[in-house]
Enzyme design. Structure first.
Site, PDB file in Angstrom:
ATOM      1  N   TYR A   1       0.833  -1.213   0.000  1.00 44.30           N
ATOM      2  CA  TYR A   1       0.000   0.000   0.000  1.00 44.30           C
ATOM      3  C   TYR A   1       0.864   1.258   0.000  1.00 44.30           C
ATOM      4  O   TYR A   1       0.545   2.243  -0.673  1.00 44.30           O
ATOM      5  CB  TYR A   1      -0.945   0.009   1.203  1.00 44.30           C
ATOM      6  CG  TYR A   1      -1.647   1.341   1.393  1.00 44.30           C
ATOM      7  CD1 TYR A   1      -2.536   1.820   0.423  1.00 44.30           C
ATOM      8  CD2 TYR A   1      -1.391   2.143   2.501  1.00 44.30           C
ATOM      9  CE1 TYR A   1      -3.175   3.046   0.572  1.00 44.30           C
ATOM     10  CE2 TYR A   1      -2.023   3.373   2.656  1.00 44.30           C
ATOM     11  CZ  TYR A   1      -2.911   3.822   1.701  1.00 44.30           C
ATOM     12  OH  TYR A   1      -3.534   5.032   1.849  1.00 44.30           O
TER      13      TYR A   1
ATOM     14  N   TYR B   1      -0.958  13.163   7.400  1.00 42.62           N
ATOM     15  CA  TYR B   1      -0.560  12.061   8.280  1.00 42.62           C
ATOM     16  C   TYR B   1       0.938  12.154   8.583  1.00 42.62           C
ATOM     17  O   TYR B   1       1.743  12.445   7.686  1.00 42.62           O
ATOM     18  CB  TYR B   1      -0.820  10.709   7.598  1.00 42.62           C
ATOM     19  CG  TYR B   1      -2.246  10.193   7.651  1.00 42.62           C
ATOM     20  CD1 TYR B   1      -3.218  10.781   8.445  1.00 42.62           C
ATOM     21  CD2 TYR B   1      -2.600   9.075   6.908  1.00 42.62           C
ATOM     22  CE1 TYR B   1      -4.515  10.266   8.476  1.00 42.62           C
ATOM     23  CE2 TYR B   1      -3.893   8.553   6.931  1.00 42.62           C
ATOM     24  CZ  TYR B   1      -4.846   9.160   7.727  1.00 42.62           C
ATOM     25  OH  TYR B   1      -6.117   8.652   7.759  1.00 42.62           O
TER      26      TYR B   1
ATOM     27  N   GLU C   1     -14.156  -1.026   6.873  1.00 44.76           N
ATOM     28  CA  GLU C   1     -14.173   0.340   6.340  1.00 44.76           C
ATOM     29  C   GLU C   1     -15.483   0.532   5.593  1.00 44.76           C
ATOM     30  O   GLU C   1     -15.984  -0.411   4.970  1.00 44.76           O
ATOM     31  CB  GLU C   1     -12.974   0.543   5.399  1.00 44.76           C
ATOM     32  CG  GLU C   1     -12.846   1.944   4.833  1.00 44.76           C
ATOM     33  CD  GLU C   1     -11.504   2.157   4.115  1.00 44.76           C
ATOM     34  OE1 GLU C   1     -10.442   2.016   4.760  1.00 44.76           O
ATOM     35  OE2 GLU C   1     -11.542   2.449   2.911  1.00 44.76           O
TER      36      GLU C   1
HETATM   37  C1  3EB Z   1      -7.627   6.137   6.383  1.00 45.67           C
HETATM   38  O1  3EB Z   1      -8.506   6.822   6.925  1.00 45.67           O
HETATM   39  C2  3EB Z   1      -8.033   4.808   5.841  1.00 45.67           C
HETATM   40  O2  3EB Z   1      -5.208   5.909   0.146  1.00 45.67           O
HETATM   41  O3  3EB Z   1      -6.833   6.637  -1.104  1.00 45.67           O
HETATM   42  C3  3EB Z   1      -9.174   5.558   3.156  1.00 45.67           C
HETATM   43  C4  3EB Z   1      -9.575   6.149   1.972  1.00 45.67           C
HETATM   44  C5  3EB Z   1      -7.864   5.139   3.307  1.00 45.67           C
HETATM   45  C6  3EB Z   1      -8.661   6.350   0.919  1.00 45.67           C
HETATM   46  C7  3EB Z   1      -6.402   6.181  -0.028  1.00 45.67           C
HETATM   47  C8  3EB Z   1      -6.962   5.338   2.250  1.00 45.67           C
HETATM   48  C9  3EB Z   1      -7.353   5.940   1.075  1.00 45.67           C
HETATM   49  O4  3EB Z   1      -6.444   6.527   6.295  1.00 45.67           O
HETATM   50  C10 3EB Z   1      -7.397   4.469   4.559  1.00 45.67           C
END
Ligand code: 3EB
Length: 329
Positions: free
Chosen positions: A150, A209, A322
């Site tokens: 990922y 993040y 999710e």
């Molecule tokens: C999160 O909240 C969960 O990499 O496009 C959610 C929606 C998540 C989109 C992306 C990743 C993505 O971080 C992960």
């Protein structure tokens, strides 16, 4: 003065959002419906050469499994452009791409190629505003640390995008599928008009993040208010509070946290609270053994709401469930 078909929307945006529904009809019948922009099958690879028909490599926990239908007002045109397939109508654009990672040197190269091709195609169209993107990657949690697949996808996505989303990210989902591990599938919804990105007050914006989650922060908005203003496209929403994963190992508690996250997001977006029978959702569940409990909880907490349960891996290995989907005003 804007010329051509854009001019009739110049003041108000497109008349109405695509209508998204789950339908038990055969894909061919759905493609024949008026304004059919896209049809999705889940799990079993299907047949047919219509570029609007896409097989998402996620097994559904429901049987029989519905198809998903996107419908717009007005005639729909469709075609192919290299490996990419597209359809357009009513001011909306659907585009999809499936790549074999082995043709692109691995997960980062495939993501880079996918986003480069999608970017170049969308930039050639009237419908240049990308509102919502779905990413389905094989073996998403394989590999350690920065080498997790990922995270390599996130690296390649950012490289392929370049300055594409410099003015703001679209809403998105990134989920691990259990099909051909080399398959990367990306599809999107775009419009001639910009939407309004919405962030979640309970969550750190994904692009902020901290480093612990990878070299390249994931570029997506928590939701997108469509330019038609009557719909909210909701990104993949997990049990992330602040930037941390909550309720490790407990799918039921994670689902509860997700529902709190979704209510906060709806409030921030100015949408009515709760979900209704017109708001289709998806629940991605990592472990098949959690599916009955997740289904039961969703039935209690979101009665009457169409939720499609799919077997998929959330992009942080400690997250077990999710949700994503739609809310109409
Ligand atoms: C999160 O909240 C969960 O990499 O496009 C959610 C929606 C998540 C989109 C992306 C990743 C993505 O971080 C992960």
């Amino acid at each position: 003065m804007v010329e051509g078909r854009e001019s009739k929307w110049a003041e108000t945006g497109p008349a109405s959002a695509p209508r998204i529904s789950y339908r038990l009809d055969a894909a061919a019948a759905l493609l024949a419906e008026p304004g059919a922009l896209a049809v999705f099958g889940f799990g079993v690879p299907g047949t047919g050469s219509d570029p609007r028909l896409l097989h998402v490599p996620l097994e559904a926990f429901e049987a029989p499994t519905p198809c998903e239908l996107w419908q717009v007002d007005g005639p729909v045109r469709h075609g192919r452009h290299g490996a990419l397939r597209w359809s357009a109508g009513g001011g909306w654009l659907f585009a999809a791409l499936e790549l074999d990672e082995r043709d692109h040197g691995g997960p980062a190269g495939a993501a880079r190629a996918a986003y480069t091709q999608l970017r170049d195609f969308v930039r050639s169209r009237d419908e240049q505003q990308v509102l919502r993107i779905w990413n389905y990657q094989g073996a998403i949690n394989q590999g350690e640390g920065d080498a997790e697949r990922y995270k390599l996808f996130c690296d390649g996505r950012a490289e392929g995008c370049g300055d594409w989303f410099a003015d703001g990210y679209p809403a998105a989902t990134a989920i691990g599928h259990h099909g051909d591990p080399h398959l990367l599938q990306v599809y999107l919804l775009a419009s001639a008009h910009a939407g309004t990105a919405v962030e979640n007050p309970r969550q750190v914006s994904a692009w902020r993040y901290p480093r612990q989650y990878g070299r390249t922060a994931p570029g997506f908005a928590r939701a997108m208010r469509l330019p038609a203003q009557d719909a909210l496209a909701i990104s993949g929403t997990a049990a992330v509070v602040g930037h941390a994963s909550a309720h490790e190992g407990d799918a039921a508690a994670q689902l509860g946290e997700i529902l709190v996250n979704l209510e906060a997001l709806l409030a921030r977006a100015g949408m009515p609270a709760g979900f209704d029978t017109h708001a289709p959702l998806k629940a991605y569940v990592r472990h098949a053994t959690d599916a009955p409990r997740v289904r039961e909880l969703l039935k209690q907490r979101l009665p009457g709401v169409p939720v499609l349960l799919l077997h998929g891996d959330v992009c942080r290995s400690e997250l077990l469930v999710e949700l994503d989907g739609w809310r109409y005003a």
